[in-house]
Scaffold this motif. Structure first.
Motif, PDB file in Angstrom:
ATOM      1  N   PHE A  37      36.616 -52.923 -30.003  1.00 48.81           N
ATOM      2  CA  PHE A  37      37.284 -51.689 -30.437  1.00 48.81           C
ATOM      3  C   PHE A  37      38.527 -52.007 -31.246  1.00 48.81           C
ATOM      4  O   PHE A  37      39.622 -51.589 -30.927  1.00 48.81           O
ATOM      5  N   TYR A  77      39.788 -50.864 -33.987  1.00 48.11           N
ATOM      6  CA  TYR A  77      39.714 -49.752 -34.928  1.00 48.11           C
ATOM      7  C   TYR A  77      40.652 -49.906 -36.114  1.00 48.11           C
ATOM      8  O   TYR A  77      40.430 -49.306 -37.162  1.00 48.11           O
ATOM      9  N   HIS A 137      32.429 -47.122 -35.523  1.00 46.74           N
ATOM     10  CA  HIS A 137      31.610 -46.276 -34.658  1.00 46.74           C
ATOM     11  C   HIS A 137      30.599 -45.523 -35.508  1.00 46.74           C
ATOM     12  O   HIS A 137      30.697 -45.482 -36.720  1.00 46.74           O
ATOM     13  N   CYS A 177      28.316 -41.637 -35.104  1.00 46.69           N
ATOM     14  CA  CYS A 177      28.380 -40.386 -34.354  1.00 46.69           C
ATOM     15  C   CYS A 177      27.022 -39.700 -34.364  1.00 46.69           C
ATOM     16  O   CYS A 177      26.338 -39.684 -35.392  1.00 46.69           O
ATOM     17  N   GLN A 179      31.436 -44.542 -20.858  1.00 43.35           N
ATOM     18  CA  GLN A 179      32.210 -43.420 -21.376  1.00 43.35           C
ATOM     19  C   GLN A 179      33.607 -43.956 -21.638  1.00 43.35           C
ATOM     20  O   GLN A 179      34.233 -44.522 -20.744  1.00 43.35           O
ATOM     21  N   ARG A 180      34.130 -43.826 -22.849  1.00 48.16           N
ATOM     22  CA  ARG A 180      35.415 -44.414 -23.220  1.00 48.16           C
ATOM     23  C   ARG A 180      36.584 -43.459 -23.077  1.00 48.16           C
ATOM     24  O   ARG A 180      37.734 -43.874 -23.183  1.00 48.16           O
ATOM     25  N   TYR A 223      33.888 -40.186 -26.986  1.00 45.76           N
ATOM     26  CA  TYR A 223      33.500 -41.537 -27.405  1.00 45.76           C
ATOM     27  C   TYR A 223      32.845 -42.246 -26.231  1.00 45.76           C
ATOM     28  O   TYR A 223      33.358 -42.215 -25.109  1.00 45.76           O
ATOM     29  N   CYS A 224      31.717 -42.880 -26.502  1.00 46.08           N
ATOM     30  CA  CYS A 224      31.013 -43.702 -25.528  1.00 46.08           C
ATOM     31  C   CYS A 224      30.757 -45.069 -26.156  1.00 46.08           C
ATOM     32  O   CYS A 224      31.195 -45.330 -27.277  1.00 46.08           O
ATOM     33  N   GLU A 225      30.059 -45.891 -25.428  1.00 43.78           N
ATOM     34  CA  GLU A 225      29.698 -47.224 -25.913  1.00 43.78           C
ATOM     35  C   GLU A 225      28.290 -47.512 -25.428  1.00 43.78           C
ATOM     36  O   GLU A 225      27.971 -47.258 -24.272  1.00 43.78           O
ATOM     37  N   LEU A 252      30.197 -48.584 -30.562  1.00 43.96           N
ATOM     38  CA  LEU A 252      30.821 -47.323 -30.207  1.00 43.96           C
ATOM     39  C   LEU A 252      30.025 -46.148 -30.746  1.00 43.96           C
ATOM     40  O   LEU A 252      29.652 -46.123 -31.915  1.00 43.96           O
ATOM     41  N   GLU A 300      30.144 -42.009 -30.919  1.00 44.17           N
ATOM     42  CA  GLU A 300      30.850 -40.748 -30.748  1.00 44.17           C
ATOM     43  C   GLU A 300      29.788 -39.660 -30.651  1.00 44.17           C
ATOM     44  O   GLU A 300      28.754 -39.736 -31.320  1.00 44.17           O
ATOM     45  N   TYR A 321      29.284 -35.478 -30.924  1.00 45.01           N
ATOM     46  CA  TYR A 321      29.799 -34.149 -31.249  1.00 45.01           C
ATOM     47  C   TYR A 321      28.842 -33.116 -30.660  1.00 45.01           C
ATOM     48  O   TYR A 321      27.620 -33.319 -30.671  1.00 45.01           O
TER      49      TYR A 321
END
Length: 164
Positions: free
Chosen positions: A90, A92, A99, A101, A121-122, A139-141, A147, A149, A151
């Motif tokens: 991570f 970023y 990541h 999504c 679960q982040r 955000y999860c992994e 990563l 994400e 929505y």
């Protein structure tokens, strides 16, 4: 003249085990397998030559599989023989993709399924516009350190004024 807005084709993910990744992404995300895992060799075949153009020489071989989302976006999974898990997945602040999504109205259900299949679960589930729009994100992994994400609604609705 403004440039034509290009369509998204696919994303390539490097994973430590392509078979486990196919299992995860088909069972958790529901993505379709469009090419089963196979081996690519550093040789003079068309794919071998193309990969030498991309990776240079000395990579020997790797495994690859191709999946597709419901909206026709490709997911290209690579398993390289000498793959390394980053110490910190991570970072970023470093340039590059950090990541991807996906969208699911049952955001919490998908998050729980990711965790049940070895992901993480982040962060807590958050609302984008509390009291205004029922839009949520988290955000999860995945089990391989990528990563993810999630929505609850589409990207364009999430960020458009008055879109709900």
């Amino acid at each position: 003249m403004a440039p034509y807005p290009r369509a998204y084709s696919h994303i390539g993910l490097s994973v430590p085990d392509v078979d486990k990744a196919v299992e995860f992404y088909t069972n958790v995300m529901g993505w379709y397998v469009i090419m089963e895992p196979s081996e690519v060799l550093e040789d003079d075949s068309p794919i071998g030559i193309m990969c030498k153009d991309v990776f240079g020489t000395g990579w020997g071989k790797f495994r690859i599989a191709h999946l597709s989302t419901s909206d026709k976006i490709g997911i290209e999974l690579f398993e390289f023989p000498n793959n390394e898990t980053p110490e910190n997945n991570f970072e970023y602040w470093k340039t590059g993709i950090f990541h991807y999504c996906v969208q699911d109205p049952d955001l919490e259900g998908l998050m729980e399924k990711i965790k049940a299949y070895g992901g993480k679960q982040r962060m807590p589930v958050r609302e984008y516009y509390p009291g205004e729009k029922p839009f949520r994100m988290v955000y999860c992994e995945d089990p391989f350190g990528n990563l993810v994400e999630i929505y609850s609604h589409s990207y364009e609705l999430t960020y458009s004024d008055g879109a709900y």
